[in-house]
Design a protein around this motif. Structure first.
Motif, PDB file in Angstrom:
ATOM      1  N   GLU A 108       0.851  -1.207   0.000  1.00 55.67           N
ATOM      2  CA  GLU A 108       0.000   0.000   0.000  1.00 55.67           C
ATOM      3  C   GLU A 108       0.881   1.249   0.000  1.00 55.67           C
ATOM      4  N   GLN A 109       1.930   1.223   0.784  1.00 58.67           N
ATOM      5  CA  GLN A 109       2.833   2.387   0.826  1.00 58.67           C
ATOM      6  C   GLN A 109       3.547   2.565  -0.513  1.00 58.67           C
ATOM      7  N   ILE A 110       3.968   1.474  -1.110  1.00 60.61           N
ATOM      8  CA  ILE A 110       4.658   1.570  -2.410  1.00 60.61           C
ATOM      9  C   ILE A 110       3.703   2.161  -3.456  1.00 60.61           C
ATOM     10  N   ALA A 111       2.441   1.755  -3.397  1.00 58.83           N
ATOM     11  CA  ALA A 111       1.458   2.275  -4.366  1.00 58.83           C
ATOM     12  C   ALA A 111       1.300   3.793  -4.215  1.00 58.83           C
ATOM     13  N   LYS A 112       1.497   4.290  -3.008  1.00 62.18           N
ATOM     14  CA  LYS A 112       1.329   5.735  -2.768  1.00 62.18           C
ATOM     15  C   LYS A 112       2.463   6.572  -3.367  1.00 62.18           C
ATOM     16  N   LEU A 113       3.507   5.918  -3.881  1.00 61.56           N
ATOM     17  CA  LEU A 113       4.598   6.675  -4.523  1.00 61.56           C
ATOM     18  C   LEU A 113       4.204   7.117  -5.928  1.00 61.56           C
ATOM     19  N   ALA A 117       5.711  10.028  -8.643  1.00 59.69           N
ATOM     20  CA  ALA A 117       6.495   9.615  -9.815  1.00 59.69           C
ATOM     21  C   ALA A 117       5.939  10.190 -11.116  1.00 59.69           C
ATOM     22  N   ARG A 118       4.753  10.828 -11.046  1.00 56.18           N
ATOM     23  CA  ARG A 118       4.235  11.484 -12.250  1.00 56.18           C
ATOM     24  C   ARG A 118       4.896  12.843 -12.477  1.00 56.18           C
ATOM     25  N   LYS A 256      16.517  11.905 -16.721  1.00 52.27           N
ATOM     26  CA  LYS A 256      15.371  11.001 -16.938  1.00 52.27           C
ATOM     27  C   LYS A 256      14.061  11.733 -16.669  1.00 52.27           C
ATOM     28  N   GLY A 257      13.016  11.282 -17.362  1.00 50.72           N
ATOM     29  CA  GLY A 257      11.690  11.859 -17.156  1.00 50.72           C
ATOM     30  C   GLY A 257      11.044  11.270 -15.917  1.00 50.72           C
ATOM     31  N   PRO A 258       9.884  11.830 -15.535  1.00 50.74           N
ATOM     32  CA  PRO A 258       9.157  11.285 -14.390  1.00 50.74           C
ATOM     33  C   PRO A 258       8.887   9.790 -14.569  1.00 50.74           C
TER      34      PRO A 258
END
Ligand SMILES: NC(=O)c1ccc[n+]([C@@H]2O[C@H](COP(=O)([O-])OP(=O)(O)OC[C@H]3O[C@@H](n4cnc5c(N)ncnc54)[C@H](O)[C@@H]3O)[C@@H](O)[C@H]2O)c1
Ligand SMILES: O=C(O)C1=N[C@H](C(=O)O)CCC1
Length: 272
Positions: A108-113, A117-118, A256-258
């Motif tokens: 769940e925490q990883i998904a919140k990144l 990252a956008r 690098k891009g987002p």
């Protein structure tokens, strides 16, 4: 000549924080421009060079990350899951590359990144060393070649202060083994045996965590068959390997891009 990329280190007083500060200050490819600690920490307000027992270096430890990130091109973050989620938002706001070494993050925490990252690149890996990232490739290959008649166990050992288990590295190696076998790790992972566990389930990938003393980090991937065993092993003897990898990731991320990347991208080891 343009200025070298400026880097902020979070968790400045930590085992990895101090190692990162040393490696960045020694580098001729980057500048240390900020050091963050949590509010109330005794290092806040002190020069980080002096806090580490040396001479002043002109970087004052602060508990105001956004102000520091705004002056930087990259943030290197080896702290704790909740802190890392907060730093991800702020690094994205500052459009700085966020290199995440923090382990123990839940799915769940990883998904919140993802929202962060956008806006800016995030490079995250449970282990930033060249050796372990190569070992993940070997693990995938061996797991693909052997099949289920070889039981896979990932055995890791770390110092007595480590708060998460299995280690981020062990999970990377487990993921690689599962990928090699064409299965999802969550379906076959066996974490923590105790009591009458029953016999080992064919196809399971087991994890064993040892904690003690000052062990920097040791990982074995054991493939145990009938009459023979293969053991792939990595032994870290110096935290500098993680810090050098993180600095490499921060520099790699500059053009690098987002998006979300890992050390396999940074090291150019991705196969397809
Ligand atoms: N990916 C890798 O290669 C790698 C290598 C080594 C360690 N790690 C991971 O890095 C993390 C840190 O490890 P360590 O041994 O340096 O731990 P540590 O406990 O020595 O250091 C963590 C530091 O983070 C600071 N911190 C915590 N919350 C904070 C906040 N909100 N704001 C600012 N600072 C905050 C703490 O005060 C501490 O100084 C762990 O998750 C560990 O597993 C990863
Ligand atoms: O010291 C630690 O904590 C380490 N954490 C990483 C992990 O969880 O795998 C990398 C090795 C050292």
């Amino acid at each position: 000549m343009s200025e070298l990329p400026g880097i902020v280190v979070t968790g400045a007083s930590g085992r990895m924080g101090q190692m990162l500060i040393r490696i960045i200050r020694e580098s001729d490819r980057a500048r240390l421009v900020g050091a963050i600690e949590r509010s109330g920490h005794e290092w806040v307000g002190q020069d980080v060079g002096r806090a580490m027992g040396g001479a002043d270096c002109g970087v004052i430890v602060t508990d105001e990350p956004l102000e520091a990130f705004a002056k930087a091109q990259a943030v290197i973050d080896f702290t704790a899951p909740e802190a890392t989620l907060e730093f991800a938002k702020l690094a994205a706001q500052a459009r700085a590359v966020h290199v995440i070494g923090t382990t123990g993050m839940s799915d769940e925490q990883i998904a919140k990144l993802e929202p962060a990252a956008r806006h800016a690149p995030i490079v995250r890996a449970g282990n930033m060393s060249l050796g372990v990232n190569l070992l993940t490739q070997l693990t995938r290959q061996v797991a693909a070649a052997l099949g289920e008649e070889f039981d896979i166990e990932v055995i890791e050992a770390h110092h007595r202060h480590k708060v998460d288990a299995p280690s981020g590295t062990a999970l990377m190696l487990g993921e690689a083994a599962a990928e090699g076998r064409g299965v999802a790790l969550e379906d076959v992972s066996d974490r923590g045996r105790d009591g009458i566990t029953g016999a080992r389930k064919p196809g399971d990938i087991g994890f064993v965590a040892v904690r003690g003393g000052d062990i920097v980090g040791e990982h074995d991937v054991l493939f145990a068959g009938e009459g023979e065993r293969i053991i792939l092993r990595h032994v870290a003897t110096d935290r500098a390997i993680f810090a050098r990898g993180a600095l490499r990731a921060a520099l790699w991320g500059q053009d690098k891009g987002p998006g979300q990347y890992d050390m396999i991208d940074v090291l150019g080891l991705r196969r397809d």
